[in-house]
Design a protein around this motif. Structure first.
Motif: not given
Length: 189
Positions: A151-156
């Motif tokens: 999964x592409x890393x995102x700012x949660x």
């Protein structure tokens, strides 16, 4: 027959803390207070008791049943974005290596674009990794190493982490907590 709460030591009676809207302040870690903090909040009229243990504590002049669930009288607005911490990163990635998908006990974190190539330590550039995958990837990008991310890393958001936290119930859930939590758990006999 004795009820288990009657013989329980007060230190083994944590209190689930709900916000004023009767949702937990947090799911992971679960928002709980020690009994002393909960009793103090009751006497300061900062919380309402929603449920209690059978266990009592006494002073020379008073007796109080220990609260098992309390709700704050004033709503606490959660921050929109959580702090960037190792634990929050692991929670975002559901405690799984983002390269091989395994859930292992010893997790590390990995810079997608390595720092040696100008990568920064941000939500969007750091992922959870197991040690073997981290060593195998080394100072390369996932493309260079032939290791695609799951999964592409995102700012949660805080809501995002709370939702992930619901998947990891704590070891202890008192029966009076079940109406306020959303885990699929069965009560022990």
């Amino acid at each position: 027959m004795f009820h288990p709460d009657l013989i329980r030591h007060p230190d083994a009676c944590p209190t689930l803390v709900l916000n004023a809207d009767y949702t937990p302040l947090s799911y992971y870690p679960l928002s709980i207070w020690p009994w002393q903090t909960a009793v103090k909040a009751v006497f300061l009229d900062r919380v309402d008791i929603v449920a209690h243990y059978e266990r009592e504590v006494r002073s020379p002049t008073q007796s109080i049943r220990l609260p098992s669930v309390i709700a704050l009288k004033q709503y606490v607005k959660p921050s929109q974005f959580p702090a960037f911490t190792r634990f929050n990163l692991f929670l975002r990635d559901r405690f799984a290596c983002q390269y091989c998908g395994r859930h292992v006990r010893e997790l590390t974190f990995d810079h997608v674009v390595p720092r040696a190539q100008g990568g920064r330590t941000t939500w969007e550039n750091v992922v959870t990794s197991c040690s073997p995958c981290n060593l195998r990837k080394g100072g390369r990008t996932p493309n260079q190493a032939g290791m695609p991310l799951h999964i592409e890393p995102i700012r949660p958001t805080s809501w995002h982490l709370q939702e992930h936290g619901r998947s990891f119930p704590p070891n202890y859930l008192h029966e009076t907590w079940h109406d306020w939590l959303y885990w699929d758990v069965e009560l022990e006999a």
